[in-house]
Design an enzyme around this catalytic site. Structure first.
Site, PDB file in Angstrom:
ATOM      1  N   GLU A   1     -84.136 -11.598  50.229  1.00  0.00           N
ATOM      2  CA  GLU A   1     -83.455 -10.321  50.060  1.00  0.00           C
ATOM      3  C   GLU A   1     -83.532  -9.477  51.324  1.00  0.00           C
ATOM      4  O   GLU A   1     -82.591  -8.746  51.653  1.00  0.00           O
ATOM      5  CB  GLU A   1     -84.061  -9.575  48.873  1.00  0.00           C
ATOM      6  CG  GLU A   1     -83.791 -10.258  47.538  1.00  0.00           C
ATOM      7  CD  GLU A   1     -84.634  -9.711  46.410  1.00  0.00           C
ATOM      8  OE1 GLU A   1     -84.083  -9.020  45.547  1.00  0.00           O
ATOM      9  OE2 GLU A   1     -85.849  -9.979  46.398  1.00  0.00           O
TER      10      GLU A   1
ATOM     11  N   GLU B   1     -88.941 -20.779  42.273  1.00  0.00           N
ATOM     12  CA  GLU B   1     -89.198 -21.577  43.467  1.00  0.00           C
ATOM     13  C   GLU B   1     -90.466 -22.411  43.357  1.00  0.00           C
ATOM     14  O   GLU B   1     -90.580 -23.454  44.007  1.00  0.00           O
ATOM     15  CB  GLU B   1     -89.311 -20.662  44.692  1.00  0.00           C
ATOM     16  CG  GLU B   1     -88.021 -19.943  45.058  1.00  0.00           C
ATOM     17  CD  GLU B   1     -88.246 -18.882  46.131  1.00  0.00           C
ATOM     18  OE1 GLU B   1     -89.200 -19.035  46.928  1.00  0.00           O
ATOM     19  OE2 GLU B   1     -87.483 -17.901  46.174  1.00  0.00           O
TER      20      GLU B   1
ATOM     21  N   PHE C   1     -97.028 -16.227  35.115  1.00  0.00           N
ATOM     22  CA  PHE C   1     -96.739 -17.565  34.612  1.00  0.00           C
ATOM     23  C   PHE C   1     -97.749 -18.605  35.076  1.00  0.00           C
ATOM     24  O   PHE C   1     -97.933 -19.632  34.413  1.00  0.00           O
ATOM     25  CB  PHE C   1     -95.324 -17.993  35.012  1.00  0.00           C
ATOM     26  CG  PHE C   1     -94.285 -17.608  34.012  1.00  0.00           C
ATOM     27  CD1 PHE C   1     -94.139 -18.324  32.838  1.00  0.00           C
ATOM     28  CD2 PHE C   1     -93.466 -16.514  34.226  1.00  0.00           C
ATOM     29  CE1 PHE C   1     -93.190 -17.968  31.902  1.00  0.00           C
ATOM     30  CE2 PHE C   1     -92.510 -16.149  33.298  1.00  0.00           C
ATOM     31  CZ  PHE C   1     -92.370 -16.877  32.125  1.00  0.00           C
TER      32      PHE C   1
ATOM     33  N   GLY D   1     -90.192 -16.106  42.636  1.00  0.00           N
ATOM     34  CA  GLY D   1     -91.546 -16.653  42.544  1.00  0.00           C
ATOM     35  C   GLY D   1     -91.723 -17.808  41.582  1.00  0.00           C
ATOM     36  O   GLY D   1     -92.275 -18.858  41.930  1.00  0.00           O
TER      37      GLY D   1
ATOM     38  N   ASP E   1     -79.009  -3.053  44.454  1.00  0.00           N
ATOM     39  CA  ASP E   1     -79.186  -4.249  43.639  1.00  0.00           C
ATOM     40  C   ASP E   1     -78.046  -4.448  42.656  1.00  0.00           C
ATOM     41  O   ASP E   1     -77.790  -5.558  42.203  1.00  0.00           O
ATOM     42  CB  ASP E   1     -80.504  -4.133  42.858  1.00  0.00           C
ATOM     43  CG  ASP E   1     -81.489  -5.213  43.240  1.00  0.00           C
ATOM     44  OD1 ASP E   1     -81.295  -5.850  44.284  1.00  0.00           O
ATOM     45  OD2 ASP E   1     -82.451  -5.423  42.481  1.00  0.00           O
TER      46      ASP E   1
ATOM     47  N   ASN F   1     -91.475 -12.040  38.094  1.00  0.00           N
ATOM     48  CA  ASN F   1     -91.998 -11.128  37.078  1.00  0.00           C
ATOM     49  C   ASN F   1     -90.843 -10.403  36.397  1.00  0.00           C
ATOM     50  O   ASN F   1     -90.873 -10.117  35.206  1.00  0.00           O
ATOM     51  CB  ASN F   1     -92.967 -10.130  37.707  1.00  0.00           C
ATOM     52  CG  ASN F   1     -93.756  -9.381  36.658  1.00  0.00           C
ATOM     53  OD1 ASN F   1     -94.313  -9.981  35.751  1.00  0.00           O
ATOM     54  ND2 ASN F   1     -93.783  -8.060  36.754  1.00  0.00           N
TER      55      ASN F   1
ATOM     56  N   ARG G   1     -83.654  -1.334  50.047  1.00  0.00           N
ATOM     57  CA  ARG G   1     -83.226  -1.862  48.757  1.00  0.00           C
ATOM     58  C   ARG G   1     -83.296  -0.734  47.738  1.00  0.00           C
ATOM     59  O   ARG G   1     -84.322  -0.079  47.588  1.00  0.00           O
ATOM     60  CB  ARG G   1     -84.136  -3.006  48.326  1.00  0.00           C
ATOM     61  CG  ARG G   1     -83.737  -3.609  46.983  1.00  0.00           C
ATOM     62  CD  ARG G   1     -84.755  -4.620  46.510  1.00  0.00           C
ATOM     63  NE  ARG G   1     -84.382  -5.175  45.218  1.00  0.00           N
ATOM     64  CZ  ARG G   1     -85.187  -5.927  44.480  1.00  0.00           C
ATOM     65  NH1 ARG G   1     -86.404  -6.205  44.907  1.00  0.00           N
ATOM     66  NH2 ARG G   1     -84.786  -6.398  43.317  1.00  0.00           N
TER      67      ARG G   1
END
Length: 397
Positions: A380, A332, A282, A329, A146, A209, A89
């Site tokens: 990914e 979902e 979060f 994150g 990306d 994030n 990636r």
């Protein structure tokens, strides 16, 4: 059957998976964290076994060497030659890389040329590429960008209203990120909804994030919230997202900050952390909000409000929306964030079934609604492996 490795190298981490192809079965996966520190963490899981070691790992090159040693030591592979392809990636490919490609010396130079556009990510990506090419010389190395998925964004959506020469000469434009994730979840949503991707108008919310929203029409990205760099768009864990550009010279000229200090502030001290004063995570914000912390509540309202602004704009631009997707994150795993977003979108015909949302069902909208709201776990690494497979088959056939 052959083995493909997918690599996601961060600034201080290295995430990996090995797939047996073409069956797409995960053979092993893991994460090396805190690279560069004496207490780096090596995690690897395979065949119901989990390995966790704390040890000094000085750099990404050393991390790759340790990974390959561990794969052999635990007989995940018997010989390195079993790995026929490695996919990397790469955060930023600029305008030169519009699709995945086999890594050559020229490709490496091209990635290095745009390192200043992703200074936290591209250097680690490059180190990973170079090390794997050295240690696995017979495996095909593929760079998966990306930014590539967003190369279909039309000019009116990717240009900034700056002098046009800045785009022509210096390629200053919106590039967008999280493309591999947005592409994967759009395709998966089409499968779940049993509709052709080419006939769907999708808005994908990659909320982690780092966070971005993407408008996808007929399987192609037509707009996205991130921009020239991954700092633009939504407020994120520690990133400010889009702000009035004249705040920067004000901080420098009037408040005495250096430009480096401002950039550090905007990328590492802002966003969720900066507004809440609590955390960039979060999960911590939601706990504080439930306890009545006013700044945690403010952070949640700001974040979800910004998401809704993009969703509304993209639905308008596409003249509708068939599916609203939550992934990554936060997307979902946070029923609260999903609820707060969907509550603000009733004018679009968006609903959120409380029981389905709290249970984390794949489709969380009411059954009779035209706009399907879905939770689609991103993958990914699988997308990377699929891209590598296309090139690896050519070398082993």
């Amino acid at each position: 059957m052959h083995k493909i490795m997918a690599i996601n190298a961060g600034s201080s981490s290295l995430k990996f998976q090995i797939f047996t192809m073409p069956g797409e079965e995960v053979l092993v996966k893991g994460l090396i964290e805190r690279i560069g520190l004496p207490d780096a963490i090596f995690n690897m899981s395979f065949q119901n076994e989990k390995i966790k070691e704390i040890r000094a790992i000085n750099n990404h090159g050393e991390a790759v060497e340790i990974l390959l040693e561990q794969l052999k030591a635990h007989q995940v592979i018997n010989d390195l030659s079993e790995i026929t392809g490695v996919g990397h990636r790469v955060a930023h490919g600029g305008e030169d890389f519009v699709t995945s490609c086999v890594v050559t010396d020229e490709v490496v130079k091209g990635i290095e040329a745009v390192t200043n556009l992703a200074p936290l990510h591209n250097p680690a990506n490059i180190i990973g590429i170079k090390t794997f090419r050295e240690l696995l010389p017979n495996a095909v190395s593929v760079a998966v960008f990306d930014t590539a998925f967003h190369q279909t964004i039309p000019e009116e959506n990717f240009l900034y209203a700056l002098p046009y020469e800045l785009y022509e000469k210096h390629h200053i434009r919106k590039y967008g990120f999280h493309g591999t994730s947005h592409k994967y979840v759009a395709g998966k949503a089409a499968e779940v909804l049993e509709k052709p991707l080419e006939k769907l108008k999708i808005i994908s919310c990659h909320l982690g994030n780092g966070a971005s929203v993407c408008a996808i029409e007929a399987g192609k990205s037509v707009n996205t919230s991130m921009g020239f760099t991954p700092n633009a768009g939504l407020m994120m864990g520690t990133r400010s997202g889009t702000i009035d550009a004249t705040i920067i010279p004000y901080l420098v000229d009037e408040l005495g900050y250096s430009l480096d200090e401002v950039m550090h502030m905007m990328s590492s001290e802002s966003g969720v952390l900066g507004v809440s004063g609590i955390s960039s995570d979060f999960r911590d914000i939601e706990i504080a909000a439930k306890e009545g912390n006013s700044r945690a509540l403010l952070t949640l309202r700001m974040f979800t409000g910004q998401i809704c602004n993009y969703i509304g704009a993209y639905a308008s631009a596409m003249n509708g929306c068939d599916a609203l997707l939550f992934t990554a994150g936060v997307g979902e795993n946070s029923p609260l964030i999903r609820q707060m977003v969907t509550e603000q979108l009733s004018y679009l015909g968006v609903t959120c079934h409380v029981t389905k949302n709290n249970a984390g069902d794949m489709i969380i909208s009411n059954d009779d609604e035209a706009v399907k709201v879905c939770i689609i776990p991103t993958n990914e690494e699988l997308m990377i492996a699929r891209d590598v497979e296309k090139y690896a088959k050519q070398t082993i056939s």
